[in-house]
Design an enzyme around this catalytic site. Sequence first.
Site, PDB file in Angstrom:
ATOM      1  N   GLU A  71      42.390  12.555 -35.445  1.00  0.00           N
ATOM      2  CA  GLU A  71      43.784  12.515 -34.994  1.00  0.00           C
ATOM      3  C   GLU A  71      44.595  13.666 -35.593  1.00  0.00           C
ATOM      4  OE1 GLU A  71      44.986  11.021 -32.570  1.00  0.00           O
ATOM      5  OE2 GLU A  71      43.325   9.655 -32.193  1.00  0.00           O
ATOM      6  N   TYR A  85      53.126   9.486 -34.038  1.00  0.00           N
ATOM      7  CA  TYR A  85      52.000   9.523 -33.103  1.00  0.00           C
ATOM      8  C   TYR A  85      50.668   9.229 -33.823  1.00  0.00           C
ATOM      9  CZ  TYR A  85      47.979  11.246 -30.814  1.00  0.00           C
ATOM     10  OH  TYR A  85      46.698  11.315 -30.354  1.00  0.00           O
ATOM     11  N   ASP A 117      52.190  10.718 -27.305  1.00  0.00           N
ATOM     12  CA  ASP A 117      52.010  12.167 -27.436  1.00  0.00           C
ATOM     13  C   ASP A 117      52.448  12.834 -26.130  1.00  0.00           C
ATOM     14  OD1 ASP A 117      50.004  11.612 -25.634  1.00  0.00           O
ATOM     15  OD2 ASP A 117      48.460  12.759 -26.689  1.00  0.00           O
TER      16      ASP A 117
END
Length: 358
Positions: free
Chosen positions: A38, A121, A139
């Site tokens: 991520e 996010y 996102d």
Amino acid sequence: MTELIRTAIPGLLAWYRVNKREMPWRDTPDFWKVWVSEIMLQQTQVETVRPYFTEFISKFPDVHSLARAEEQEVLKAWEGLGYYTRARNLQKAARKVSAEMNGQLPKSFSRLLDLPGLGPYSAAAIASIVFKEPVPAVDGNVLRVFTRLTELGDDISRPQTRTLVFGILSDVISGFPPGDFNQAMMELGAIVCKPRQPDCPVCPLNRICASHKNGTQLRFPVKKKAAVKPHHLIGVGICMREGKVLIAKRHEKQMLAGLWEFPGGKIENGETEEECILREMREETGLTVELVRKIAKTDHAFTHFSITLNAWLCNWVSGEAQPLSGSEIRWILPEELDDYPFPKANKVIIKEFRSAVK
Ligand code: SF4
């Protein structure tokens, strides 16, 4: 609106199960792999991330190994991926988790936000995928899907728009597997609801999509036009002395902190490249040098500005090198350049330098 979107989610999840791309960090219970992926995926495409992720995980297989590593080793593993603050923050967070949390991530969205480098996010992505918390990860892909779906005309660069979408999707997500929901929305944005060519006929949300119905897909998302980025011309000196080359490490507080570079700086108004390099070498390193010849010119774009680097080979004439504007300075053998992390733009210079001194 929430209820209408919810009616299409089972179809979206079924589509996701069949169409999701294989990724080395997907469908793993390992929080470390999800976390690293991520962070790497922030502002970066999946295909760019793949090789970096595999290398990074084999070098740092768990949170403790990253916590123990030298920062230079981490930056070297990140070299070329850009946005190096991500790597430095990931290591800071890994050190905190390793030392203070017994190597375990906090298990909630709100507590994940306390870790360096985790914004709404990434924290939501990790919380939903690893801990099954029903929190939406918003996102750029998700904003595109959502604004087309609803014809929401609010400027997506405004934090208020993100908050609004986050709020609505927080209601939508409940009752569905949260990790799959978030990944399905992101995957749909990446491979179907693409910026210029949304493939609406195959989209599992087309039945409820307002912009598909009205043919307005390309009007969304609405985003304020970015200001024109300034462009800077930079003079760089590749200085040689007795077979060694001079490199400098960037300051903690500078952009690209901790990476190495060849000394140089902005070409001032009315100054030639040559004059700039002679001045910068004096100001940054205390050295007097003589220019030999230009060996490279390369362009590079950062988020808020772009540069053209003009690199000249030079010879040391006098003075002892001191880190006057960098945090450290070293004379190294040309073959040792690979041991140091450099920003991407410097890679072109290193390549040209190697052919020039061969
Ligand atoms: S129907 Fe088209 S515009 Fe609407 S979400 Fe799907 S791909 Fe995007």
